[in-house]
Design a protein around this motif. Structure first.
Motif, short mmCIF file in Angstrom:
data_model
loop_
_atom_site.label_atom_id
_atom_site.label_comp_id
_atom_site.label_asym_id
_atom_site.label_seq_id
_atom_site.Cartn_x
_atom_site.Cartn_y
_atom_site.Cartn_z
N ILE B 58 0.51 -1.16 0.05
CA ILE B 58 0.64 -0.09 0.05
C ILE B 58 1.06 1.37 -0.14
CG2 ILE B 58 -2.30 -1.11 1.32
CD1 ILE B 58 -1.06 -0.28 3.39
N GLY B 59 2.09 1.60 -0.27
CA GLY B 59 3.14 1.99 -0.47
C GLY B 59 3.67 3.15 1.04
N LEU B 60 3.12 4.14 0.90
CA LEU B 60 3.31 4.45 1.88
C LEU B 60 2.10 5.29 3.30
CD1 LEU B 60 6.27 7.76 0.80
CD2 LEU B 60 6.55 5.84 1.98
N MET B 66 0.49 7.66 9.90
CA MET B 66 1.08 7.92 10.92
C MET B 66 1.03 9.25 11.50
SD MET B 66 4.17 6.45 12.02
CE MET B 66 4.12 5.10 10.63
N LEU B 67 1.27 10.46 10.39
CA LEU B 67 0.55 11.70 10.37
C LEU B 67 -0.55 12.17 11.16
CD1 LEU B 67 2.97 12.80 7.32
CD2 LEU B 67 3.50 12.71 9.25
N GLN B 68 -1.31 11.50 10.82
CA GLN B 68 -2.94 11.96 11.24
C GLN B 68 -2.80 11.43 12.44
OE1 GLN B 68 -4.91 10.86 7.23
NE2 GLN B 68 -3.38 12.68 6.23
N ASP B 69 -2.63 10.37 12.93
CA ASP B 69 -3.35 9.38 13.74
C ASP B 69 -2.25 10.55 15.97
OD1 ASP B 69 -2.93 7.45 16.12
OD2 ASP B 69 -1.92 5.89 14.88
N ARG B 70 -3.16 11.28 15.89
CA ARG B 70 -3.42 11.86 17.34
C ARG B 70 -2.68 10.89 18.39
NH1 ARG B 70 -8.17 14.72 18.63
NH2 ARG B 70 -8.11 16.61 17.50
N VAL B 71 -3.01 9.57 18.95
CA VAL B 71 -2.79 8.63 19.35
C VAL B 71 -0.95 8.66 19.27
CG1 VAL B 71 -2.51 6.35 20.18
CG2 VAL B 71 -4.89 7.35 20.01
N PHE B 72 -0.49 8.21 18.07
CA PHE B 72 0.75 8.04 17.55
C PHE B 72 1.36 9.20 17.95
CE2 PHE B 72 4.24 9.27 14.66
CZ PHE B 72 4.94 7.63 15.23
N GLY B 73 1.00 10.51 17.57
CA GLY B 73 1.91 12.04 18.26
C GLY B 73 2.10 12.00 19.58
N LYS B 266 -2.23 -6.91 20.52
CA LYS B 266 -3.94 -6.62 20.46
C LYS B 266 -4.66 -6.31 19.73
CE LYS B 266 -2.61 -6.63 24.49
NZ LYS B 266 -2.85 -7.60 24.92
N LEU B 267 -4.33 -5.65 17.88
CA LEU B 267 -4.43 -5.34 17.11
C LEU B 267 -4.50 -5.72 15.63
CD1 LEU B 267 -5.64 -1.01 17.56
CD2 LEU B 267 -6.71 -2.77 18.26
N ASN B 268 -3.21 -7.18 15.70
CA ASN B 268 -3.10 -7.69 14.82
C ASN B 268 -3.02 -6.37 12.89
OD1 ASN B 268 -2.56 -9.97 15.73
ND2 ASN B 268 -5.34 -9.67 15.00
N GLU B 269 -2.61 -5.29 13.55
CA GLU B 269 -2.40 -4.17 12.22
C GLU B 269 -0.71 -4.68 12.99
OE1 GLU B 269 -5.91 -1.00 12.44
OE2 GLU B 269 -3.73 -0.43 13.92
N TYR B 270 0.10 -5.82 11.90
CA TYR B 270 2.33 -5.94 12.11
C TYR B 270 2.12 -4.73 10.91
CZ TYR B 270 0.24 -10.27 13.49
OH TYR B 270 -0.68 -11.38 14.07
N GLY B 271 2.25 -4.48 9.84
CA GLY B 271 2.32 -3.62 8.45
C GLY B 271 2.61 -2.09 9.36
N TYR B 272 1.26 -1.61 10.42
CA TYR B 272 1.33 -0.69 10.41
C TYR B 272 2.17 -0.15 11.95
CZ TYR B 272 -0.42 4.32 12.68
OH TYR B 272 -0.80 5.17 12.55
N GLY B 273 2.27 -1.30 12.87
CA GLY B 273 3.49 -1.54 13.68
C GLY B 273 4.78 -1.84 13.56
N ASN B 274 4.88 -2.41 12.44
CA ASN B 274 6.35 -1.73 11.30
C ASN B 274 6.44 -1.01 10.98
OD1 ASN B 274 7.54 -4.41 11.94
ND2 ASN B 274 6.31 -5.51 10.75
N ALA B 275 5.78 -0.08 10.10
CA ALA B 275 6.51 1.00 10.17
C ALA B 275 6.75 2.09 11.28
CB ALA B 275 4.91 2.07 9.06
N MET B 276 5.91 1.43 12.53
CA MET B 276 6.16 2.65 13.54
C MET B 276 7.29 2.23 13.79
SD MET B 276 2.10 3.67 15.98
CE MET B 276 1.90 1.54 15.23
N GLY B 277 7.88 1.09 13.69
CA GLY B 277 9.07 0.69 13.86
C GLY B 277 10.58 1.34 13.42
N ILE B 278 10.24 1.88 12.38
CA ILE B 278 10.86 1.94 11.57
C ILE B 278 11.29 3.36 11.50
CG2 ILE B 278 11.71 2.45 9.24
CD1 ILE B 278 11.80 0.10 9.49
N ILE B 279 9.77 4.12 11.93
CA ILE B 279 10.32 5.37 11.97
C ILE B 279 11.37 6.29 13.68
CG2 ILE B 279 8.92 7.83 12.99
CD1 ILE B 279 8.90 7.08 10.97
#
Lengths: 277, 300
Positions: B58-60, B66-73, B266-279
């Motif tokens: 799904i590209g970027l 992440m940029l729009q994710d308030r909780v991540f911020g 908890k949510l099984n979102e591995y892709g999103y989790g890994n992207a946060m790990g890279i950041i």
């Protein structure tokens, strides 16, 4: 004479008093775990804290051993010991080669090992979990052991220690006609032994404490480590602090004994690993 | 020196290479399988929607999300706050302890080293659960002590209050972080070139000058190492959060690592989790680089 008078300035005296006070604060959690583990439920929940349990009870431990707590302890010791043995073996072989052998790509390999150390270890946990599931190792001790052995710190530490092996001794062994195996076991190993000791203790303690890795890799009740076991007690029996302290004591006491026994090796190890880098 | 190596020399070189790699092989195998390979996978899957039932590139999108994710911020803000408070506090405090301890006799210095190392040895989980009890609202020691010396009036829910929770976490993190820096600083200070110290004492330097002009430059490598490892460890804070607050209340103690855990496990979102790990890896890299730059400019 003059110097010793100078050294005990009022500032230093005050600072040392402060240091002693802080030491008491730092030891206090350990004291609170041990005394808490032998307190009755009433004493644990008393509004005025019971500073010293005058009527110690083994009740918390009895309830702790209703669960497979000894199994958890055994699992932890198994994981830590295996990680330690494998790490020491692979790291001392590689560290020796990196320090004393000439081969193509040595510099690049070492650079890659070093830069991997700067990366956050926990970031690779999700792919590691998938990898372990694929290898059918998930929920087995190996799922924790193998990634621990892969971490490059040991190689780095053993390279530092192996730098101290005098080239002349290796040369002499070669002239005497000693092969690689003999040279490594009879000449190299005795020299790097302190380094291996340090790495062994370091690996043991860090593996014992690697809660996140254990949390992700191990699921079933009988496979848990002691850290996971305590965490489980905490989620299930959140206010039963006596029971939780008994678990914490069971976890903390063996590792503390190991640490105190090998303390000297250990301090030397973490110092050597860092300062030369 | 021959320009074209003879057959014998070439054979010997090949032998040397073989032996070298034979020694390296076990370490390299483990390293490739359980460090490099998962790192590559983390990077690749960060561009996918990898979850329980899908795996599409799904590209970027993950990074955009992440940029729009308030909780991540919020989690990033909390993590950086923890790092900015704990790293200088740990470094300065351990330098202070070490500078007092390194002149002491063997037994005293060994005693203090062990004491400050204790929370690490006791184990993160054991230490965390006892702090949870001490911070507890109704039967916790802290409320009792602070009430009886009159600092507070009534019981505070330390870990349940947005204003206090993160500071409680930072305090515990501090106690579990200073052991190694103290040991390192003690040995660094003991290794400072004594002849330089004596020479400047003869020249009439006071203690302050002695420290900044002579000792500080010589322990710079140790300081740098301590800064880097403390930064990496603080950024990765997880066990304390998971065991004490689960990121709450209202995300006041959420951190990047906890957020990754929440999304991936908890949510099984591995892709999103890994992207946060890279950041997170990139942010840690940037912080480490800044520290190296500062340390270098300080040396000159």
């Amino acid at each position: 004479m003059q110097a010793s008078v100078n050294r005990t300035s009022p500032y230093r005296l005050l600072a040392i008093l402060l240091l002693i006070a802080l030491s008491v604060l730092f030891l206090f959690p350990m004291y609170w775990i041990i005394t808490g583990s032998v307190k009755s439920i009433q004493a644990v929940n008393a509004a005025t804290p019971v500073w010293f349990p005058l009527e110690p009870t083994m009740d918390n431990y009895a309830r702790l051993f209703d669960r497979p707590a000894l199994m958890w302890l055994w699992n932890t010791i198994l994981i830590c010991t295996m990680s330690m043995l494998l790490t020491c073996t692979t790291a001392s072989l590689a560290g020796y080669a990196l320090a004393k052998k000439n081969f193509i790509g040595r510099g690049i390999i070492f650079a890659i090992f070093i830069s991997a150390m700067a990366l956050p270890k926990q970031v690779i946990l999700i792919p590691l979990l998938k990898e372990m599931s694929f290898l059918r190792l998930h929920d087995t001790p190996w799922a924790v052991i193998l990634p621990t052995v892969g971490w490059p710190f040991g190689v780095f530490l053993m390279k530092q220690f192996s730098e101290n092996i005098p080239g002349s001794i290796l040369e002499a062994a070669r002239i005497d006609g000693a092969g690689e195996v003999i040279t490594f076991t009879q000449v190299v190993l005795p020299i790097i032994k302190p380094g291996i000791g340090a790495l062994a203790i370091f690996t043991f303690i860090t593996t014992w404490n690697d809660y996140f890795m254990q949390l992700i890799m191990l699921n079933s009740q009988s496979k848990l480590t002691i850290s996971l076991g305590i965490a489980k007690l905490q989620t299930e029996m959140s206010n039963d602090f006596g029971l939780i302290m008994a678990g914490a004591a069971l976890s903390a006491i063996p590792i503390t004994v190991v640490f105190l026994m090998f303390q000297k090796f250990f301090t030397r190890g973490i110092t050597m690993g860092a300062v030369k880098g | 020196m021959q320009i074209t190596p003879s057959m014998a020399a070439r054979k010997r070189m090949r032998r040397e290479n073989l032996i070298g790699y034979a020694y390296m092989m076990p370490a390299i195998l483990f390293f490739l399988s359980f460090v490099i390979f998962p790192m590559g996978m983390a990077l690749v899957t960060s561009f996918t929607d990898y979850s329980m039932d899908s795996f599409n590139f799904i590209g970027l999108s993950n990074y955009r999300r992440m940029l729009q994710d308030r909780v991540f911020g919020k989690a990033m803000g909390n993590t950086i706050l923890i790092v900015l408070v704990s790293v200088p506090a740990v470094t300065l405090f351990s330098l202070w302890v070490a500078s007092l301890v390194y002149k002491m006799n063997k037994h005293a210095s060994s005693f203090f080293r062990v004491v400050f190392y204790m929370p690490i040895v006791t184990g993160t989980v054991a230490v965390t659960v006892v702090w949870k009890w001490m911070f507890s609202r109704y039967n916790g020691l802290l409320n009792y002590v602070l009430n009886s010396i009159g600092l507070i009036n009534g019981n505070i829910s330390w870990l349940g209050d947005e204003a206090y929770a993160i500071w409680c976490i930072i305090l515990i993190l501090f106690t579990t972080s200073i052991g190694q820096p103290i040991v390192l600083y003690i040995s660094a200070l003991a290794n400072v070139d004594q002849s330089l110290v004596e020479a400047s004492e003869v020249d009439g330097a006071n203690n302050f000058q002695l420290f900044w002009k002579i000792k500080w430059p010589q322990i710079m490598n140790t300081t740098l190492y301590i800064l880097v490892i403390t930064t990496i460890n603080s950024f990765q804070i997880f066990a304390l959060i998971q065991l004490l607050t689960s990121g709450g209340p209202n995300n006041a103690t959420n951190t990047i690592m906890y957020n990754i855990y929440y999304h991936a496990f908890k949510l099984n979102e591995y892709g999103y989790g890994n992207a946060m790990g890279i950041i997170l890896a990139i942010v840690i890299g940037v912080f480490s680089m800044i520290q190296f730059k500062l340390a270098r400019s300080d040396k000159e």
